[in-house]
Design a protein around this motif. Structure first.
Motif, PDB file in Angstrom:
ATOM      1  N   GLU B  78      46.960  27.208  38.879  1.00 37.47           N
ATOM      2  CA  GLU B  78      46.376  28.302  39.175  1.00 37.47           C
ATOM      3  C   GLU B  78      46.643  29.196  39.426  1.00 37.47           C
ATOM      4  O   GLU B  78      46.026  29.987  39.259  1.00 37.47           O
ATOM      5  N   GLU B  79      48.342  29.825  39.806  1.00 43.92           N
ATOM      6  CA  GLU B  79      48.181  31.052  40.737  1.00 43.92           C
ATOM      7  C   GLU B  79      47.952  31.910  39.490  1.00 43.92           C
ATOM      8  O   GLU B  79      48.127  33.275  39.377  1.00 43.92           O
ATOM      9  N   PHE B  80      48.872  31.461  38.560  1.00 44.34           N
ATOM     10  CA  PHE B  80      48.852  31.908  37.081  1.00 44.34           C
ATOM     11  C   PHE B  80      47.561  32.810  37.049  1.00 44.34           C
ATOM     12  O   PHE B  80      47.377  33.747  36.583  1.00 44.34           O
ATOM     13  N   ASP B  81      46.484  31.746  36.647  1.00 51.25           N
ATOM     14  CA  ASP B  81      45.113  33.146  36.464  1.00 51.25           C
ATOM     15  C   ASP B  81      45.102  33.187  37.495  1.00 51.25           C
ATOM     16  O   ASP B  81      44.255  34.129  37.159  1.00 51.25           O
ATOM     17  N   LEU B  82      45.325  33.045  38.735  1.00 50.87           N
ATOM     18  CA  LEU B  82      44.481  34.114  39.564  1.00 50.87           C
ATOM     19  C   LEU B  82      45.377  35.475  39.343  1.00 50.87           C
ATOM     20  O   LEU B  82      44.476  36.705  39.354  1.00 50.87           O
ATOM     21  N   LEU B  83      46.538  35.379  39.346  1.00 49.82           N
ATOM     22  CA  LEU B  83      47.134  36.530  38.595  1.00 49.82           C
ATOM     23  C   LEU B  83      45.917  37.667  37.771  1.00 49.82           C
ATOM     24  O   LEU B  83      45.940  38.566  37.599  1.00 49.82           O
ATOM     25  N   GLN B  84      45.749  36.947  36.815  1.00 50.33           N
ATOM     26  CA  GLN B  84      45.207  37.611  35.565  1.00 50.33           C
ATOM     27  C   GLN B  84      43.983  37.845  36.046  1.00 50.33           C
ATOM     28  O   GLN B  84      43.569  38.733  35.314  1.00 50.33           O
ATOM     29  N   GLU B  85      43.351  36.961  36.429  1.00 54.28           N
ATOM     30  CA  GLU B  85      41.754  37.449  37.376  1.00 54.28           C
ATOM     31  C   GLU B  85      41.804  38.627  38.252  1.00 54.28           C
ATOM     32  O   GLU B  85      41.178  39.913  37.883  1.00 54.28           O
ATOM     33  N   ASP B  86      42.899  38.863  38.465  1.00 56.30           N
ATOM     34  CA  ASP B  86      43.337  40.083  39.775  1.00 56.30           C
ATOM     35  C   ASP B  86      43.551  41.338  38.981  1.00 56.30           C
ATOM     36  O   ASP B  86      42.905  42.239  39.190  1.00 56.30           O
ATOM     37  N   THR B  87      44.374  40.860  37.914  1.00 58.18           N
ATOM     38  CA  THR B  87      45.122  42.182  36.996  1.00 58.18           C
ATOM     39  C   THR B  87      43.556  42.711  36.210  1.00 58.18           C
ATOM     40  O   THR B  87      43.416  44.234  36.271  1.00 58.18           O
ATOM     41  N   GLU B  88      42.430  42.028  35.980  1.00 57.79           N
ATOM     42  CA  GLU B  88      41.199  42.826  35.259  1.00 57.79           C
ATOM     43  C   GLU B  88      40.657  43.388  36.590  1.00 57.79           C
ATOM     44  O   GLU B  88      40.132  44.222  36.033  1.00 57.79           O
ATOM     45  N   ALA B  89      40.362  42.372  37.267  1.00 56.36           N
ATOM     46  CA  ALA B  89      39.703  42.665  38.080  1.00 56.36           C
ATOM     47  C   ALA B  89      40.089  44.350  38.493  1.00 56.36           C
ATOM     48  O   ALA B  89      39.574  45.697  39.219  1.00 56.36           O
ATOM     49  N   PHE B  90      40.976  44.409  38.838  1.00 54.71           N
ATOM     50  CA  PHE B  90      41.942  46.034  39.033  1.00 54.71           C
ATOM     51  C   PHE B  90      41.889  47.411  38.618  1.00 54.71           C
ATOM     52  O   PHE B  90      41.316  48.061  38.543  1.00 54.71           O
ATOM     53  N   ARG B  91      42.294  47.047  36.795  1.00 52.62           N
ATOM     54  CA  ARG B  91      41.295  47.537  35.861  1.00 52.62           C
ATOM     55  C   ARG B  91      39.767  48.293  35.847  1.00 52.62           C
ATOM     56  O   ARG B  91      40.006  49.308  36.054  1.00 52.62           O
ATOM     57  N   GLU B  92      39.412  47.124  35.889  1.00 53.60           N
ATOM     58  CA  GLU B  92      38.476  47.490  36.069  1.00 53.60           C
ATOM     59  C   GLU B  92      37.528  48.506  37.405  1.00 53.60           C
ATOM     60  O   GLU B  92      36.725  49.737  37.083  1.00 53.60           O
ATOM     61  N   ALA B  93      38.104  48.077  38.527  1.00 51.70           N
ATOM     62  CA  ALA B  93      38.014  48.653  39.623  1.00 51.70           C
ATOM     63  C   ALA B  93      38.294  50.553  39.343  1.00 51.70           C
ATOM     64  O   ALA B  93      38.100  51.478  39.746  1.00 51.70           O
ATOM     65  N   THR B  94      39.673  50.510  38.952  1.00 52.85           N
ATOM     66  CA  THR B  94      40.134  51.410  38.321  1.00 52.85           C
ATOM     67  C   THR B  94      39.043  52.929  37.593  1.00 52.85           C
ATOM     68  O   THR B  94      40.073  53.626  37.297  1.00 52.85           O
ATOM     69  N   GLU B  95      38.626  52.170  37.007  1.00 46.27           N
ATOM     70  CA  GLU B  95      37.986  52.657  35.575  1.00 46.27           C
ATOM     71  C   GLU B  95      36.958  53.031  36.541  1.00 46.27           C
ATOM     72  O   GLU B  95      35.602  54.303  35.800  1.00 46.27           O
ATOM     73  N   THR B  96      36.557  52.970  37.663  1.00 41.07           N
ATOM     74  CA  THR B  96      35.180  53.671  38.580  1.00 41.07           C
ATOM     75  C   THR B  96      35.808  54.814  38.980  1.00 41.07           C
ATOM     76  O   THR B  96      36.904  55.455  38.820  1.00 41.07           O
ATOM     77  N   ASP B  97      34.841  56.044  39.712  1.00 39.81           N
ATOM     78  CA  ASP B  97      34.898  57.023  40.242  1.00 39.81           C
ATOM     79  C   ASP B  97      35.746  56.926  41.874  1.00 39.81           C
ATOM     80  O   ASP B  97      34.880  56.965  42.080  1.00 39.81           O
ATOM     81  N   THR B  98      36.835  56.847  42.309  1.00 34.55           N
ATOM     82  CA  THR B  98      37.295  56.906  43.022  1.00 34.55           C
ATOM     83  C   THR B  98      36.688  57.966  44.105  1.00 34.55           C
ATOM     84  O   THR B  98      37.695  57.521  45.161  1.00 34.55           O
ATOM     85  N   SER B  99      36.989  58.598  43.818  1.00 33.74           N
ATOM     86  CA  SER B  99      36.501  59.877  45.071  1.00 33.74           C
ATOM     87  C   SER B  99      35.861  59.972  45.470  1.00 33.74           C
ATOM     88  O   SER B  99      34.894  60.479  46.955  1.00 33.74           O
ATOM     89  N   ASP B 100      33.940  58.441  45.292  1.00 34.94           N
ATOM     90  CA  ASP B 100      32.851  58.251  45.796  1.00 34.94           C
ATOM     91  C   ASP B 100      33.464  58.217  47.483  1.00 34.94           C
ATOM     92  O   ASP B 100      32.319  57.663  48.184  1.00 34.94           O
ATOM     93  N   TYR B 101      34.751  57.140  47.629  1.00 31.18           N
ATOM     94  CA  TYR B 101      34.988  56.584  48.782  1.00 31.18           C
ATOM     95  C   TYR B 101      35.588  57.353  49.348  1.00 31.18           C
ATOM     96  O   TYR B 101      36.590  56.430  50.590  1.00 31.18           O
ATOM     97  N   LEU B 102      35.912  58.336  49.363  1.00 33.99           N
ATOM     98  CA  LEU B 102      36.738  59.498  50.503  1.00 33.99           C
ATOM     99  C   LEU B 102      35.887  59.877  50.736  1.00 33.99           C
ATOM    100  O   LEU B 102      34.150  60.321  51.478  1.00 33.99           O
ATOM    101  N   VAL B 103      35.893  60.048  52.706  1.00 35.46           N
ATOM    102  CA  VAL B 103      34.942  60.958  53.600  1.00 35.46           C
ATOM    103  C   VAL B 103      35.293  62.150  53.988  1.00 35.46           C
ATOM    104  O   VAL B 103      36.519  62.566  53.895  1.00 35.46           O
TER     105      VAL B 103
END
Lengths: 201, 103
Positions: B78-103
């Motif tokens: 299962e660890e193999f699938d978890l890594l693939q899930e995390d990679t996909e989630a990280f890729r999607e997360a970087t497609e947003t405007d991260t400046s929204d999260y600065l204070v």
């Protein structure tokens, strides 16, 4: 803690706070990135700080738990730092109480959350399922995402990003490896000229 | 796992193991699938024998194309699938405007 009822859309767990508090980028994170945790995670930090000795051998896990927890607690107590906490009701108990409190937050206040960051891979999957069940647009990611926010906004260099990932890899073993590998594969930032070969394929 | 790899055999001196398996097959209602038990048992023992450093080395060898995805999945589960899930989630997360999260 940030003043009033401020809550930030990035929710972080105990182990994420400890990992980033032990990183070389902690100062930049607490200066620039708004984070929210739960009262249950705060209690876990307090317990780690009490149960581990300040004088544990440098670099050991007890040392990291102690100093990382203390740094995170200091940021929570500081009104000028954008790290705040929300109260989890009902308060979960047990070994996974911190993670469970984040899952509860996702279910009870989804509109307030954009990202959930956890160190544990099984925990991320569990919260991802809770998000899917609710049809919400919340992303569940690994701790290097906090380093990435700094990098993406030119607050740190590629070198600093790579070095922070390398630190995490060394400290957290397989857990950190999965987190960093997922980050590197998700965003192809090449760290091969910066990190030692033993940290890279 | 591909059919081809299922047809491969692993040989070892079974001795009393074979006798024990045959005996269980004889007494167990409906018999037992010795081959299936052997595959599951070996998978479990391989995973149990792995250290965290071994897991890292296996994933690196998979990433470099030195071992198949099937073999990496046997070892990492299962660890193999978890890594693939995390990679996909990280890729999607970087497609947003991260400046929204600065204070």
């Amino acid at each position: 803690m940030a003043g009033g009822d401020t809550r930030y859309p990035i929710l972080v767990d105990t182990d994420t706070l400890i990992a980033v508090a032990n990183s070389s980028l902690w100062t930049q994170i607490t200066e620039h990135v708004g984070l929210t945790t739960t009262n249950v995670c705060k209690q876990e930090l307090e317990r780690h700080a009490e149960e581990t000795r300040e004088t544990a051998p440098e670099g050991s896990r007890p040392y990291r738990l102690h100093h990382g927890s203390r740094a995170a607690l200091a940021a929570l107590a500081d009104d000028d730092t954008p790290l705040t906490q929300v109260t989890s009701v009902p308060r979960p108990h047990g070994a996974d109480a911190g993670e469970e409190s984040l899952r509860q937050e996702v279910v009870q206040n989804p509109e307030a959350i954009d990202y959930v960051i956890l160190m544990d891979a099984a925990g991320r999957r569990s919260i991802r399922r809770a998000v899917d069940d609710q049809d919400e647009d919340i992303r569940v990611v690994t701790p290097p995402f906090l380093f990435y926010i700094l990098y993406d906004n030119d607050l740190i260099s590629r070198r600093e990003f790579c070095e922070a990932c390398g630190e995490l890899l060394e400290r957290e073993g397989w857990t950190g490896y999965k987190a960093v590998k997922a980050a590197w594969e998700g965003i192809p930032i090449d760290c091969s000229d910066i990190l030692d070969d033993n940290l890279l394929p | 796992m591909s059919q081809e790899s299922l047809d491969d055999t692993i040989k070892f001196r079974a001795g009393p193991l074979k006798e024990a398996a045959n005996e269980l097959d004889a007494v167990h209602l409906g018999g037992i699938n010795i081959s299936e038990l052997g595959r599951e048992g070996l998978t479990e023992m391989l995973r149990r024998a792995m250290t965290d450093d071994d897991k890292i080395a296996i994933y690196e060898r998979y990433s470099a194309g030195d071992i198949s995805e099937d073999a990496a999945r046997v070892l990492l589960g299962e660890e193999f699938d978890l890594l693939q899930e995390d990679t996909e989630a990280f890729r999607e997360a970087t497609e947003t405007d991260t400046s929204d999260y600065l204070v």
